[in-house]
Design a protein around this motif. Structure first.
Motif, PDB file in Angstrom:
ATOM      1  N   ILE A   1      -3.282  -7.933  -9.298  1.00 35.25           N
ATOM      2  CA  ILE A   1      -3.971  -6.899  -8.520  1.00 35.25           C
ATOM      3  C   ILE A   1      -4.476  -7.445  -7.189  1.00 35.25           C
ATOM      4  CG2 ILE A   1      -6.363  -7.155  -9.332  1.00 35.25           C
ATOM      5  CD1 ILE A   1      -6.241  -4.046  -9.781  1.00 35.25           C
ATOM      6  N   ILE A   2      -4.767  -8.749  -7.118  1.00 33.08           N
ATOM      7  CA  ILE A   2      -5.109  -9.335  -5.817  1.00 33.08           C
ATOM      8  C   ILE A   2      -3.895  -9.290  -4.885  1.00 33.08           C
ATOM      9  CG2 ILE A   2      -5.695 -11.490  -4.669  1.00 33.08           C
ATOM     10  CD1 ILE A   2      -7.511 -12.157  -7.013  1.00 33.08           C
ATOM     11  N   LEU A   3      -2.735  -9.578  -5.442  1.00 36.38           N
ATOM     12  CA  LEU A   3      -1.513  -9.462  -4.653  1.00 36.38           C
ATOM     13  C   LEU A   3      -1.265  -8.007  -4.243  1.00 36.38           C
ATOM     14  CD1 LEU A   3       0.438 -11.771  -3.874  1.00 36.38           C
ATOM     15  CD2 LEU A   3       1.987 -10.926  -5.638  1.00 36.38           C
ATOM     16  N   LEU A   4      -1.668  -7.077  -5.103  1.00 41.31           N
ATOM     17  CA  LEU A   4      -1.511  -5.659  -4.782  1.00 41.31           C
ATOM     18  C   LEU A   4      -2.451  -5.234  -3.658  1.00 41.31           C
ATOM     19  CD1 LEU A   4       0.227  -3.330  -5.870  1.00 41.31           C
ATOM     20  CD2 LEU A   4      -1.712  -2.663  -7.300  1.00 41.31           C
ATOM     21  N   LEU A   5      -3.672  -5.770  -3.630  1.00 39.15           N
ATOM     22  CA  LEU A   5      -4.581  -5.484  -2.513  1.00 39.15           C
ATOM     23  C   LEU A   5      -4.008  -5.986  -1.193  1.00 39.15           C
ATOM     24  CD1 LEU A   5      -8.138  -6.272  -3.952  1.00 39.15           C
ATOM     25  CD2 LEU A   5      -7.177  -4.044  -3.391  1.00 39.15           C
ATOM     26  N   TRP A   6      -3.408  -7.143  -1.244  1.00 39.47           N
ATOM     27  CA  TRP A   6      -2.756  -7.679  -0.044  1.00 39.47           C
ATOM     28  C   TRP A   6      -1.616  -6.753   0.386  1.00 39.47           C
ATOM     29  CZ3 TRP A   6      -1.124 -13.525   0.390  1.00 39.47           C
ATOM     30  CH2 TRP A   6      -0.722 -13.788   1.711  1.00 39.47           C
ATOM     31  N   LEU A   7      -0.898  -6.228  -0.590  1.00 39.21           N
ATOM     32  CA  LEU A   7       0.189  -5.305  -0.273  1.00 39.21           C
ATOM     33  C   LEU A   7      -0.340  -4.029   0.371  1.00 39.21           C
ATOM     34  CD1 LEU A   7       3.253  -4.888  -0.520  1.00 39.21           C
ATOM     35  CD2 LEU A   7       2.840  -3.852  -2.769  1.00 39.21           C
ATOM     36  N   PHE A   8      -1.517  -3.562  -0.028  1.00 41.84           N
ATOM     37  CA  PHE A   8      -2.114  -2.380   0.603  1.00 41.84           C
ATOM     38  C   PHE A   8      -2.403  -2.636   2.085  1.00 41.84           C
ATOM     39  CE2 PHE A   8      -4.066  -0.663  -3.597  1.00 41.84           C
ATOM     40  CZ  PHE A   8      -2.807  -0.241  -3.985  1.00 41.84           C
ATOM     41  N   VAL A   9      -2.848  -3.836   2.406  1.00 42.02           N
ATOM     42  CA  VAL A   9      -3.103  -4.179   3.806  1.00 42.02           C
ATOM     43  C   VAL A   9      -1.801  -4.180   4.613  1.00 42.02           C
ATOM     44  CG1 VAL A   9      -4.019  -5.943   5.340  1.00 42.02           C
ATOM     45  CG2 VAL A   9      -5.170  -5.472   3.175  1.00 42.02           C
ATOM     46  N   ILE A  10      -0.735  -4.706   4.010  1.00 41.84           N
ATOM     47  CA  ILE A  10       0.570  -4.700   4.682  1.00 41.84           C
ATOM     48  C   ILE A  10       1.044  -3.265   4.901  1.00 41.84           C
ATOM     49  CG2 ILE A  10       2.998  -5.345   4.420  1.00 41.84           C
ATOM     50  CD1 ILE A  10       2.060  -7.830   2.919  1.00 41.84           C
ATOM     51  N   GLU A  11       0.873  -2.424   3.895  1.00 42.66           N
ATOM     52  CA  GLU A  11       1.279  -1.027   4.030  1.00 42.66           C
ATOM     53  C   GLU A  11       0.490  -0.326   5.134  1.00 42.66           C
ATOM     54  OE1 GLU A  11       1.238   1.148   0.398  1.00 42.66           O
ATOM     55  OE2 GLU A  11       2.295  -0.387  -0.725  1.00 42.66           O
ATOM     56  N   ALA A  12      -0.816  -0.554   5.180  1.00 44.07           N
ATOM     57  CA  ALA A  12      -1.630   0.088   6.218  1.00 44.07           C
ATOM     58  C   ALA A  12      -1.177  -0.328   7.612  1.00 44.07           C
ATOM     59  CB  ALA A  12      -3.106  -0.254   6.008  1.00 44.07           C
ATOM     60  N   ALA A  13      -0.853  -1.600   7.806  1.00 39.25           N
ATOM     61  CA  ALA A  13      -0.369  -2.062   9.111  1.00 39.25           C
ATOM     62  C   ALA A  13       0.983  -1.438   9.446  1.00 39.25           C
ATOM     63  CB  ALA A  13      -0.274  -3.588   9.121  1.00 39.25           C
ATOM     64  N   ALA A  14       1.849  -1.304   8.440  1.00 42.90           N
ATOM     65  CA  ALA A  14       3.155  -0.687   8.686  1.00 42.90           C
ATOM     66  C   ALA A  14       3.007   0.790   9.040  1.00 42.90           C
ATOM     67  CB  ALA A  14       4.039  -0.858   7.456  1.00 42.90           C
ATOM     68  N   TYR A  15       2.099   1.482   8.388  1.00 38.88           N
ATOM     69  CA  TYR A  15       1.896   2.904   8.681  1.00 38.88           C
ATOM     70  C   TYR A  15       1.446   3.111  10.128  1.00 38.88           C
ATOM     71  CZ  TYR A  15       2.409   5.202   4.115  1.00 38.88           C
ATOM     72  OH  TYR A  15       2.916   5.736   2.960  1.00 38.88           O
ATOM     73  N   ARG A  16       0.453   2.358  10.566  1.00 40.47           N
ATOM     74  CA  ARG A  16      -0.093   2.625  11.904  1.00 40.47           C
ATOM     75  C   ARG A  16       0.801   2.105  13.023  1.00 40.47           C
ATOM     76  NH1 ARG A  16      -3.560  -1.565  10.043  1.00 40.47           N
ATOM     77  NH2 ARG A  16      -3.438  -3.479  11.294  1.00 40.47           N
ATOM     78  N   CYS A  17       1.699   1.159  12.735  1.00 40.92           N
ATOM     79  CA  CYS A  17       2.540   0.589  13.789  1.00 40.92           C
ATOM     80  C   CYS A  17       3.961   1.126  13.797  1.00 40.92           C
ATOM     81  CB  CYS A  17       2.589  -0.933  13.654  1.00 40.92           C
ATOM     82  SG  CYS A  17       1.031  -1.749  13.993  1.00 40.92           S
ATOM     83  N   LEU A  18       4.402   1.717  12.713  1.00 42.05           N
ATOM     84  CA  LEU A  18       5.782   2.196  12.666  1.00 42.05           C
ATOM     85  C   LEU A  18       6.098   3.207  13.770  1.00 42.05           C
ATOM     86  CD1 LEU A  18       8.528   2.288  11.257  1.00 42.05           C
ATOM     87  CD2 LEU A  18       7.599   4.084   9.760  1.00 42.05           C
TER      88      LEU A  18
END
Length: 819
Positions: free
Chosen positions: A274-291
């Motif tokens: 789940i810690i790795l999943l939290l990190w994945l949420f941060v990656i997703e948020a960056a991809a959403y706002r920059c795509l």
């Protein structure tokens, strides 16, 4: 034709042009009047305001006169026996400009000292008028003003008799222009249109290219490579566990449910997952706002990038399929894999189970790896590595034309302040969905210049499209009648204008509290929040009652399923009481993430909706959605946004629910009853009960209240631009030529050295600022911003974001939510 035999030139001076009578073959119209027409034509051809061109119509056909012997001179040339069709004589008409008639030939140009110009002028006039007289296309003094289309423009002089040479006769006033144009053919001259200012992309030089290529930290190659390395490490650990048990009869002996070894096998795997999943949420948020901005750089640009591409994460409880609709199929597959990664936590919770071993020493329980679960996790983490690898390729530096991370409203202002893509946003601030009324635009992000200005700037625009500049000096023809014109030069009655403005639909809507506080996400509406609160309370009470009545959990309960561990390490009872609790905990964890993200995203608008507004650090520069779950909690506490801090803390705390729920239950054999029962590790179970109770009570806090309601959603760039397209912020001089994020922050937070306050009442301003947020003021006053009704760059009222008050204008109308 009036030809008077005379041997000398007689010029009649009067207030109006008169005829020149001479013994020559020139027409009576070859006079000052004719030449003044020619001078007027020459001057009008040089004017940019020329609208139309007229051809002198024929009056009558006259008999060519008999050629007479001319006086020989050095300027006399042989005359032609006949004439062909002459070029039409164009006389330009300009209503706003009156050309002065020349009273003599000497007024044509400065005379040359010592040289008589009269023979040259006479010869030129004779050559110009001879052909017209031959074909009957000259102008005659007997033509009536009604018949002559030029009579409204250049009135003809009255004929002067021989007796009136000594006394000038005043000419009559010019005739009134006819109401209907004469049925004469009029040839319109095609004017070259005034060139519009368009945005021109700039070819990137080495210096300009070095300024671009920014990639947000979560999407950079080293960070994504580190994440992928951790995924590969987990895959290596899983493969080792799966291979090791096949030759060594399981892993370790079971020594109870409250020991460190129990924590390692029952809590640590899903905690790492789940810690790795939290990190994945941060990656997703960056991809959403920059795509969206990365799509403005690719060769195949998406025309719906402003309307359809989300900038807020949504891949939590349900998968987000919006990427398939926007043409990003590969990224859609990657985000589908990201969503499937949510199942890794429940699977990790049931990865290790106990097994009764009899062929390796004395019979005992030992920890073993479930083969089916292990290989499923290897496949999921392998797919996750492939998805991360695609993100490395998609978000590489060469595909970025960003200068910094677009995390806040201020970044959006800098990117679109000089954009030409503002057309189509009119009145979109009150639309339920601004993206539906916005036409498709093929936007580009990069360096630009314009066809009229050589300066180079960075931003978003449409290639070779005209720039539509909103200005207070716009003409009435371009103004929409649905707003209130507040330009000081407007001479229209203000009260009548206000009645017209407030009677319009648009003006009523921007002043309507229903439109202003219309939207929130569906799961935070009053009925939905009430349903969540009731369901949470009922479930938590049932959970506590079932857990502690008659010591059901502490004494154990029947598994109702076979508990014997098979050869592959699979036990139906252990799998059920590990996977299902962890899955329910993941549902609770994922269900809270959209709630936390909503409160993070709307907090800038909540601060801007205060009657006193907010400074830039607490409004335009806020970037809660772009921050990690830990940093956002501390930042919100420092900014005194306590509700955001608490909800973000619960989002972080709720991750422990699936971790504890997946490892708290295990099957044990009770020798006294000679049966297998499912028991719970009581330290972990008590902690789980406390966390679930806090989670359920936290639904009382998520009521958004009216100050977090908005006119429409904030999920796309178009939705945010609808509150900025007419704002004077886009033309604010303080935001010109910003090259770094640090420079942007410094300009927005810099104190003004002017002693005047925003409202003119220093005590009142200071009191309101202290009541809302303690702001450090050094050497001046920090500018404040608000969300409300302001006067836009077009002079009309709009709903959106601007400075609370600008010099020389009234303060924004910010309606308090309590009203």
């Amino acid at each position: 034709m009036n030809l008077v035999p005379d041997t000398h030139i007689q010029t009649v001076k009067s207030l109006t042009p008169q005829y020149i009578r001479s013994h020559s073959l020139k027409s009576s119209v070859a006079s000052n009047e004719y030449f003044s027409d020619y001078a007027s034509e020459t001057a009008s051809q040089k004017s940019d305001d020329t609208k139309a061109s007229y051809e002198t119509p024929p009056s009558r056909i006259s008999t060519p006169p008999v050629q007479q012997q001319l006086i020989d001179s050095e300027m006399t040339l042989p005359s032609r026996a006949g004439a062909t069709q002459p070029a039409p004589l164009n006389t330009r008409y300009e209503a706003s400009q009156t050309m002065r008639m020349l009273s003599s030939f000497d007024e044509m140009s400065p005379p040359t000292p010592g040289v008589d110009d009269t023979p040259y002028i006479r010869f030129a006039i004779e050559q110009l008028t001879r052909d017209e007289d031959v074909l009957g296309q000259g102008r005659y003094s007997t033509a009536s003003p009604v018949d002559d289309p030029l009579s409204p423009i250049l009135p003809l002089a009255r004929p002067v008799s021989v007796d009136s040479r000594q006394t000038p006769t005043p000419s009559p006033p010019p005739p009134t222009p006819p109401q209907q144009p004469p049925p004469q053919p009029i040839r319109q001259i095609q004017r070259k249109p005034v060139p519009q200012e368009v945005m021109v992309p700039v070819d990137l030089s080495k210096d300009l290219r070095s300024q671009l290529g920014f990639v947000p930290t979560p999407l950079r190659l080293p960070i994504l490579a580190l994440f992928m390395f951790l995924c590969l490490s987990i895959i290596a650990g899983l493969i080792f566990s799966l291979v090791f048990i096949s030759t060594n009869h399981a892993l370790f002996d079971y020594d109870g449910n409250s020991t460190p070894r129990y924590f390692v096998f029952q809590y640590l795997p899903q905690l790492l997952g789940i810690i790795l999943l939290l990190w994945l949420f941060v990656i997703e948020a960056a991809a959403y706002r920059c795509l969206p901005y990365f799509c403005m750089n690719s060769r195949k640009r998406n025309p719906w990038v402003l309307q359809n591409m989300r900038i807020l994460p949504a891949n939590y409880l349900l998968p987000d399929f919006s990427f398939f609709r926007t043409g990003e199929q590969m990224l859609g597959v990657a985000f589908l894999i990201f969503w499937l990664s949510n199942f890794t936590v429940p699977l990790l919770s049931c990865l290790y189970q106990t097994q009764w071993i009899t062929n390796d020493g004395p019979a005992r329980f030992r920890w073993t790896t479930v083969q089916g679960v292990g290989w499923t996790l290897v496949a999921l983490y392998g797919l996750l590595c492939l998805a991360i690898l695609y993100c490395i390729v998609r978000f590489r530096r060469r595909n970025s034309n960003l200068m910094w991370d677009p995390r806040s409203i201020a970044d959006l202002v800098c990117l679109f302040r000089r954009s030409n893509g503002g057309s189509g946003f009119e009145q979109s601030e009150i639309a339920p969905d601004p993206g539906q009324q916005l036409p498709p635009k093929t936007c580009r992000l990069g360096f630009w210049t314009t066809s009229e200005r050589p300066a180079v700037f960075h931003g978003v625009g449409v290639e070779y499209a005209p720039i539509k500049r909103l200005s207070m000096q716009q003409t009435r023809a371009t103004e929409k009648p649905s707003g209130l014109r507040l330009h000081p030069n407007d001479t229209v009655d203000t009260e009548a204008q206000q009645r017209h403005s407030y009677g319009s639909v648009f003006s009523r809507n921007i002043h309507s509290p229903y439109v202003r506080y219309r939207w929130t996400v569906w799961f935070l509406r009053d009925s939905a929040v009430l349903a969540w609160i009731i369901a949470a309370f009922i479930l938590v009470i049932a959970f506590l009652v079932v857990s502690f009545v008659n010591h059901a959990v502490q004494d154990g309960f029947s598994p109702l399923l076979p508990s014997l561990t098979r050869a592959g390490g699979f036990s139906p009872a252990n799998f059920l009481y590990s996977f299902i609790p962890a899955l329910l905990g993941m549902i609770l964890f994922l269900a809270w993430q959209p709630i936390a993200m909503y409160f993070r995203a709307v907090q800038p608008f909540c601060n801007l909706s205060q009657p006193s507004g907010a400074d830039a650090r607490h409004s335009l520069l806020l970037s809660y959605p772009a921050r990690g779950p830990i940093s956002v909690t501390f930042l919100a506490l420092r900014n005194h946004d306590y509700k955001v801090a608490y909800i973000s803390f619960i989002a972080l705390l709720s991750l422990s629910i699936p971790v504890l729920a997946g490892g708290v239950f295990t099957a044990e054999f009770f020798t006294t009853q000679n049966e297998v029962r499912i028991v719970a590790s009581m330290p972990g179970y008590i902690a789980l009960c406390v966390l679930v109770t806090i989670y359920a009570l936290s639904y009382l806090v998520i009521w958004p209240t009216r100050k977090r309601y908005l006119p429409h959603n904030i999920n796309t760039i178009a939705a945010l631009l609808s509150w900025l397209y007419a704002s004077p912020l886009l033309g604010d001089s303080a935001l010109q030529n910003v090259t770094t994020k640090g420079e942007l922050i410094e300009r927005l937070t810099r104190s003004s050295s002017s002693p005047a306050t925003l409202t003119g009442d220093g005590a009142k301003d200071e009191k309101r600022g202290q009541a809302f947020r303690p702001v450090r003021r050094v050497g001046g006053h920090v500018p404040r911003f608000a969300f409300g009704i302001f006067v836009g760059r077009d002079g009309l009222e709009h709903l959106g974001i601007d400075r609370l008050q600008r010099p020389g204008s009234r303060e924004m109308l910010v309606v308090p939510p309590s009203r």
